[in-house]
Design an enzyme around this catalytic site. Structure first.
Site, PDB file in Angstrom:
ATOM      1  N   ARG A 136      98.361  90.234 -10.100  1.00 43.69           N
ATOM      2  CA  ARG A 136      97.215  90.178  -9.133  1.00 43.69           C
ATOM      3  C   ARG A 136      96.924  88.933  -8.683  1.00 43.69           C
ATOM      4  O   ARG A 136      96.830  87.879  -9.404  1.00 43.69           O
ATOM      5  CB  ARG A 136      96.119  90.814  -9.685  1.00 43.69           C
ATOM      6  CG  ARG A 136      95.120  91.172  -8.788  1.00 43.69           C
ATOM      7  CD  ARG A 136      93.693  91.704  -9.479  1.00 43.69           C
ATOM      8  NE  ARG A 136      92.899  90.779  -9.884  1.00 43.69           N
ATOM      9  CZ  ARG A 136      92.425  90.648 -11.047  1.00 43.69           C
ATOM     10  NH1 ARG A 136      92.625  91.790 -11.899  1.00 43.69           N
ATOM     11  NH2 ARG A 136      91.750  89.483 -11.603  1.00 43.69           N
ATOM     12  N   GLU A 157      93.146  82.218  -8.313  1.00 42.84           N
ATOM     13  CA  GLU A 157      94.135  82.225  -9.429  1.00 42.84           C
ATOM     14  C   GLU A 157      95.190  83.383  -9.137  1.00 42.84           C
ATOM     15  O   GLU A 157      95.035  84.345  -8.446  1.00 42.84           O
ATOM     16  CB  GLU A 157      93.536  82.378 -10.753  1.00 42.84           C
ATOM     17  CG  GLU A 157      92.829  83.847 -10.979  1.00 42.84           C
ATOM     18  CD  GLU A 157      92.188  83.864 -12.146  1.00 42.84           C
ATOM     19  OE1 GLU A 157      92.164  83.013 -13.087  1.00 42.84           O
ATOM     20  OE2 GLU A 157      91.352  84.714 -12.396  1.00 42.84           O
ATOM     21  N   ASN A 159      97.248  86.060 -11.686  1.00 43.23           N
ATOM     22  CA  ASN A 159      97.166  86.459 -12.939  1.00 43.23           C
ATOM     23  C   ASN A 159      98.689  87.461 -13.193  1.00 43.23           C
ATOM     24  O   ASN A 159      99.031  88.150 -12.307  1.00 43.23           O
ATOM     25  CB  ASN A 159      96.098  87.718 -13.032  1.00 43.23           C
ATOM     26  CG  ASN A 159      94.873  87.095 -12.678  1.00 43.23           C
ATOM     27  OD1 ASN A 159      94.141  86.682 -13.260  1.00 43.23           O
ATOM     28  ND2 ASN A 159      94.288  87.290 -11.379  1.00 43.23           N
ATOM     29  N   SER A 164      93.406  93.536 -14.712  1.00 45.46           N
ATOM     30  CA  SER A 164      92.800  94.668 -14.830  1.00 45.46           C
ATOM     31  C   SER A 164      92.264  95.221 -13.488  1.00 45.46           C
ATOM     32  O   SER A 164      92.444  94.698 -12.509  1.00 45.46           O
ATOM     33  CB  SER A 164      91.918  94.468 -15.744  1.00 45.46           C
ATOM     34  OG  SER A 164      90.959  93.312 -15.156  1.00 45.46           O
ATOM     35  N   LYS A 340      97.262  77.726 -15.171  1.00 42.75           N
ATOM     36  CA  LYS A 340      96.663  77.086 -14.062  1.00 42.75           C
ATOM     37  C   LYS A 340      97.246  75.829 -13.731  1.00 42.75           C
ATOM     38  O   LYS A 340      97.489  75.324 -12.811  1.00 42.75           O
ATOM     39  CB  LYS A 340      95.433  76.795 -14.419  1.00 42.75           C
ATOM     40  CG  LYS A 340      94.075  77.765 -14.805  1.00 42.75           C
ATOM     41  CD  LYS A 340      94.130  78.829 -13.451  1.00 42.75           C
ATOM     42  CE  LYS A 340      93.357  79.967 -13.688  1.00 42.75           C
ATOM     43  NZ  LYS A 340      93.723  81.109 -14.558  1.00 42.75           N
ATOM     44  N   LYS A 407      88.960  73.928 -14.914  1.00 39.23           N
ATOM     45  CA  LYS A 407      89.726  75.058 -15.452  1.00 39.23           C
ATOM     46  C   LYS A 407      90.833  74.858 -16.435  1.00 39.23           C
ATOM     47  O   LYS A 407      91.675  74.000 -16.264  1.00 39.23           O
ATOM     48  CB  LYS A 407      90.266  76.001 -14.443  1.00 39.23           C
ATOM     49  CG  LYS A 407      89.364  76.308 -13.132  1.00 39.23           C
ATOM     50  CD  LYS A 407      90.276  77.382 -12.324  1.00 39.23           C
ATOM     51  CE  LYS A 407      89.489  78.128 -11.307  1.00 39.23           C
ATOM     52  NZ  LYS A 407      90.167  79.071 -10.432  1.00 39.23           N
ATOM     53  N   GLU A 411      93.660  83.097 -18.385  1.00 42.62           N
ATOM     54  CA  GLU A 411      92.997  84.163 -17.633  1.00 42.62           C
ATOM     55  C   GLU A 411      91.992  84.694 -18.093  1.00 42.62           C
ATOM     56  O   GLU A 411      91.797  84.624 -19.404  1.00 42.62           O
ATOM     57  CB  GLU A 411      94.354  85.154 -17.407  1.00 42.62           C
ATOM     58  CG  GLU A 411      95.443  84.594 -16.679  1.00 42.62           C
ATOM     59  CD  GLU A 411      96.597  85.717 -16.249  1.00 42.62           C
ATOM     60  OE1 GLU A 411      96.114  86.693 -16.358  1.00 42.62           O
ATOM     61  OE2 GLU A 411      97.494  85.276 -16.017  1.00 42.62           O
ATOM     62  N   GLY A 412      91.129  85.740 -17.454  1.00 42.94           N
ATOM     63  CA  GLY A 412      90.160  86.639 -18.092  1.00 42.94           C
ATOM     64  C   GLY A 412      88.718  85.911 -17.632  1.00 42.94           C
ATOM     65  O   GLY A 412      87.846  86.648 -17.878  1.00 42.94           O
ATOM     66  N   ARG A 493      86.056  92.448  -5.955  1.00 43.16           N
ATOM     67  CA  ARG A 493      84.889  92.145  -6.838  1.00 43.16           C
ATOM     68  C   ARG A 493      83.967  91.476  -6.385  1.00 43.16           C
ATOM     69  O   ARG A 493      84.145  90.388  -5.525  1.00 43.16           O
ATOM     70  CB  ARG A 493      85.297  91.317  -8.230  1.00 43.16           C
ATOM     71  CG  ARG A 493      86.484  92.322  -9.356  1.00 43.16           C
ATOM     72  CD  ARG A 493      86.979  91.369 -10.496  1.00 43.16           C
ATOM     73  NE  ARG A 493      87.665  90.224  -9.750  1.00 43.16           N
ATOM     74  CZ  ARG A 493      88.174  89.472 -10.677  1.00 43.16           C
ATOM     75  NH1 ARG A 493      87.857  89.477 -11.666  1.00 43.16           N
ATOM     76  NH2 ARG A 493      88.888  88.410 -10.233  1.00 43.16           N
TER      77      ARG A 493
END
Length: 517
Positions: A136, A157, A159, A164, A340, A407, A411-412, A493
């Protein structure tokens, strides 16, 4: 492109109290009926109130689809297959990844431990050449405020593990399509269904098709066992329904695929590796140990952060998976490719002579490469190179730091340091560890509003929308052959414009869908 224009004179329309109540109730009912749900946080429903984990609530969601520039949406979608190809190529370049890991080794034990898993398996010899990526790529719309206010998509970013919300994103699109015909036309400030351009979203079908492609490519069991797919999940997973939608899609086919869920902490208890040269991964059904299945695909929805590895046994479980013949989504190499640091290296400016870092993997002068490069924003290392020292000046300056986010290699969500917090954090962090971070210039999205239904309450005000484009990729790690390369739907989102983080499961953001403008 001109700044996005609302799809009605005021969007979303002003609601009176009765309309707010009725629309919220309609959303709750539809969400519960269609699995747009999540387990509640203990702060909402304490564990002692629901000790058996019986309850579910609607996932935080907007009452209206958010306007999103069509040009930016199309730009993000059209780049996804190139991004899939790019990250498949990166995962195959051990020399490049080793260099990236070395640059963050001081201060990032987690990434070093991942790399050590790879080195252990490499010494023994890999038995599975196929790799699966459910990727993603996340973006914000950047609005240039210097003059013409043009808008363009910029990558936040990429992923490569536990990408998810594919299950819930498709349901959110369907929710807003339902509301557009059943509820919005009845408001005092009505919205006609034809005024909303709501794009199709096949994220469930697309992601499940990617997993199925890997399952089929694995081939028949040489041990004569029934094959299965393992979803490796976190203990106490709250976002279970998102994952279940993919499982049900795999089952709802003319040739259903058997899927089992297994907590990361139970891998060594309920799986073993066959004593064969191929090292097949065997799953022993916990409720009936006499039933054994051969796992063709392992889909990791856990293992992406240090909290999933509380002890050495957890690292042994990851090694256990990595050395097996199961097709991993992702492999350790693919997970490291999603750091990253790799994103920062790819975004480095092209030198006057020679290829760019991006050109190491895809042709520098190809139109599709230029399309990917246009999604990059300014990202700097935090090491002692010339660029790194410049970034350190930005990060430590009380005024300049307001334009940046710091950063780590994670991830997350929930791991970043923003604006004025950056100098304070760095002052508390050993300077030898600074190289484990990257400094990214903040993206400035356009201002807009929406209404969020979260934990039964409505929140109205300014919002920021983050677009994620899913992709599926199946490739041969040895030869580089791409067996599958598809775009697989989208995620939107949305969070309040005063929030730095956007994680839905963590309680910051919410689910949304696009109304293209």
């Amino acid at each position: 492109m001109d700044a996005a224009k609302p799809v009605t004179p005021r969007y979303p329309p002003r609601l009176n109290p009765s309309e707010s109540d009725d629309l919220a109730q309609a959303v709750k009912n539809w969400a519960l009926a269609h699995g747009l749900t999540i387990r509640p946080l203990p702060s909402v429903v304490p564990d002692d109130v629901d000790p058996q984990g019986l309850l579910a609530i609607n996932v935080p969601v907007t009452l209206f689809p958010s306007p999103f520039p069509r040009q930016c949406f199309d730009q993000a979608r059209s780049a996804q297959q190139t991004y899939n190809e790019l990250y498949a190529a990166i995962s195959r370049d051990e020399e490049f990844l080793a260099g990236a890991v070395e640059e963050v080794r001081d201060g990032d034990e987690f990434t070093s431990n991942l790399w050590n898993v790879h080195l252990r398996v490499k010494k023994e010899g890999y038995t599975q050449n196929l790799s699966l990526g459910l990727f993603r790529s996340d973006y914000l719309v950047h609005q240039d405020l210097s003059g013409n206010e043009t808008q363009q998509i910029k990558q936040v970013e990429f992923n490569t593990i536990a990408s998810s919300f594919g299950g819930l994103s498709a349901q959110t699109t369907l929710l807003h399509k339902f509301l557009s015909t059943s509820e919005y036309p009845l408001l005092e400030q009505p919205i006609a269904p034809e005024s909303l351009m709501l794009p199709e979203n096949d994220s469930v079908r697309g992601l499940a098709a990617g997993i199925r492609a890997a399952f089929d490519a694995y081939g028949d069991s040489e041990l004569g066992l029934e094959r299965c797919i393992l979803f490796v999940v976190q203990d106490g997973e709250r976002n279970v329904f998102d994952q279940r939608h993919l499982e049900y899609a795999l089952n709802n086919t003319p040739e259903p695929v058997r899927v089992f869920r297994i907590p990361f902490s139970k891998l060594l208890d309920h799986t073993s590796i066959a004593q064969t040269p191929k090292r097949q991964l065997l799953y022993h059904l916990p409720r009936n140990r006499s039933k054994t299945f051969e796992a063709s695909v392992v889909y990791l929805r856990a293992g992406y952060g240090p909290s999933d590895y509380p002890d050495q046994r957890a690292w042994e479980a990851r090694y256990h998976l990595e050395r097996s013949a199961a097709i991993k989504c992702p492999t350790v190499l693919s997970q490291v490719a999603g750091t990253k640091k790799v994103q920062q290296i790819l975004a480095s400016p092209r030198p006057a002579n020679g290829p760019s870092a991006l050109g190491r993997f895809i042709p520098d002068d190809a139109p599709l490469t230029a399309q990917v490069r246009r999604t990059f924003t300014n990202i700097y290392p935090m090491d002692t190179s010339e660029a790194g020292l410049k970034a350190r000046q930005f990060a430590l300056d009380p005024e300049l730091c307001l334009n940046y986010v710091l950063k780590p290699q994670r991830e997350g969500g929930g791991n970043n340091h923003y604006r004025e917090d950056i100098p304070t954090f760095l002052e508390k962090t050993p300077e030898s560890h600074w190289g484990a971070f990257i400094l990214m210039e903040l993206i400035t999205p356009p201002k807009q509003e929406n209404i969020i239904l979260r934990n039964g309450k409505l929140e109205e005000g300014g919002v920021i929308c983050e677009l994620g484009i899913y992709g599926t990729c199946l490739w041969n790690q040895s030869t580089g052959q791409l067996l599958r390369n598809e775009e697989a739907g989208y995620l939107l989102r949305t969070k309040g414009d005063t929030s730095n983080e956007g994680g839905v499961a963590a309680g910051y953001g919410c689910m949304d869908s696009c109304a293209l403008v």
